[in-house]
Scaffold this motif. Structure first.
Motif, mmCIF file in Angstrom:
data_model
loop_
_atom_site.group_PDB
_atom_site.id
_atom_site.type_symbol
_atom_site.label_atom_id
_atom_site.label_comp_id
_atom_site.label_asym_id
_atom_site.label_seq_id
_atom_site.Cartn_x
_atom_site.Cartn_y
_atom_site.Cartn_z
ATOM 1 N N SER A 92 31.457 -11.443 19.501
ATOM 2 C CA SER A 92 31.426 -12.680 20.287
ATOM 3 C C SER A 92 32.832 -13.237 20.490
ATOM 4 C CB SER A 92 30.535 -13.722 19.611
ATOM 5 O OG SER A 92 31.123 -14.180 18.418
ATOM 6 N N ARG A 93 33.762 -12.907 19.577
ATOM 7 C CA ARG A 93 35.153 -13.357 19.709
ATOM 8 C C ARG A 93 36.012 -12.358 20.477
ATOM 9 N NH1 ARG A 93 34.669 -14.855 13.897
ATOM 10 N NH2 ARG A 93 35.721 -12.887 13.429
ATOM 11 N N GLY A 94 35.398 -11.252 20.906
ATOM 12 C CA GLY A 94 36.144 -10.239 21.641
ATOM 13 C C GLY A 94 37.027 -9.370 20.766
ATOM 14 N N GLU A 95 36.777 -9.386 19.448
ATOM 15 C CA GLU A 95 37.586 -8.591 18.516
ATOM 16 C C GLU A 95 37.014 -7.198 18.307
ATOM 17 O OE1 GLU A 95 37.828 -10.904 14.915
ATOM 18 O OE2 GLU A 95 38.516 -12.661 16.021
ATOM 19 N N ARG A 96 35.782 -6.995 18.766
ATOM 20 C CA ARG A 96 35.164 -5.684 18.647
ATOM 21 C C ARG A 96 34.366 -5.404 19.915
ATOM 22 N NH1 ARG A 96 31.024 -5.640 14.299
ATOM 23 N NH2 ARG A 96 32.656 -5.308 12.759
ATOM 24 N N VAL A 97 34.490 -4.181 20.423
ATOM 25 C CA VAL A 97 33.728 -3.802 21.618
ATOM 26 C C VAL A 97 32.290 -3.504 21.208
ATOM 27 C CG1 VAL A 97 33.495 -2.105 23.469
ATOM 28 C CG2 VAL A 97 35.763 -2.896 22.792
ATOM 29 N N ASP A 98 31.353 -4.099 21.931
ATOM 30 C CA ASP A 98 29.932 -3.877 21.660
ATOM 31 C C ASP A 98 29.504 -2.527 22.235
ATOM 32 O OD1 ASP A 98 27.193 -4.133 21.190
ATOM 33 O OD2 ASP A 98 26.875 -5.288 23.016
ATOM 34 N N THR A 99 29.193 -1.580 21.350
ATOM 35 C CA THR A 99 28.708 -0.275 21.819
ATOM 36 C C THR A 99 27.191 -0.172 21.690
ATOM 37 O OG1 THR A 99 29.134 0.684 19.639
ATOM 38 C CG2 THR A 99 30.862 0.939 21.301
ATOM 39 N N SER A 100 26.598 -0.919 20.757
ATOM 40 C CA SER A 100 25.145 -0.873 20.549
ATOM 41 C C SER A 100 24.394 -1.435 21.747
ATOM 42 C CB SER A 100 24.745 -1.672 19.313
ATOM 43 O OG SER A 100 25.464 -1.243 18.192
#
Length: 172
Positions: free
Chosen positions: A16-24
């Motif tokens: 949600s903070r854009g620190e991790r790309v959502d792959t799921s």
């Protein structure tokens, strides 16, 4: 004819903070599309109880999707509260779905017994929690996608041949 609509909510502080790309989320959307669902809503939210509950209420009460999936927030970390938020909004539990997912996952990893996913019905929407990782979430969904479709047909009072690719093939 019923529209097979779905929503995918990714629950992740970092996402949600854009620190991790959502792959799921995207992987689940792809699986749903292949299974004949129209993904009408997606969102990435932090691990916040009220936000999770609000999103699930929005998917059921406002959007009235057939199936609302969450991915993330189902482990042992203190911030993992997706199942609790889910149980607070559903009206009826569907325990067999997470049981089936865990049974299937146990054949892959013994750590599956630590998963805390919940599932249930709110209105005419089936809500199912999935794990946060792309691999685990898609494996879990694949284990229950076919029976879930049957469940939604019953939930929505559809006929036995509802939503099939070839409506002229009738069940005897």
């Amino acid at each position: 004819m019923m529209e097979w609509t779905a929503a995918v909510i990714t629950v992740s502080d970092k996402g949600s903070r854009g620190e991790r790309v959502d792959t799921s989320g995207p992987a689940l959307q792809e699986m749903l599309k292949e299974a004949g669902y129209q993904v009408v809503y997606t969102k990435i939210i932090p691990d916040e109880y009220d936000q999770i509950a609000d999103e699930l209420r929005h998917c059921s009460d406002d959007l009235k999707v057939c199936l609302a999936l969450t991915t993330g927030g189902t482990g042992f970390s203190p911030r993992d509260i997706t199942p609790e938020a889910t149980l607070s909004v559903i009206q009826r539990e569907t325990r067999g779905i997470p049981e089936a997912m865990r049974a299937f996952s146990m054949t892959i990893t013994d750590k599956a017994c630590l998963s805390r996913e919940a599932a249930g019905i709110r209105g005419e929407t089936l809500i199912v929690n999935l794990p946060g990782s792309r691999k685990a979430s898609t494996e879990n969904l694949s284990a229950v996608l076919k029976p879930i479709r049957h469940g939604i047909e019953i939930l929505r009072g559809e006929t036995a041949n509802c939503g099939e690719e070839h409506p002229h093939h009738h069940h005897q």
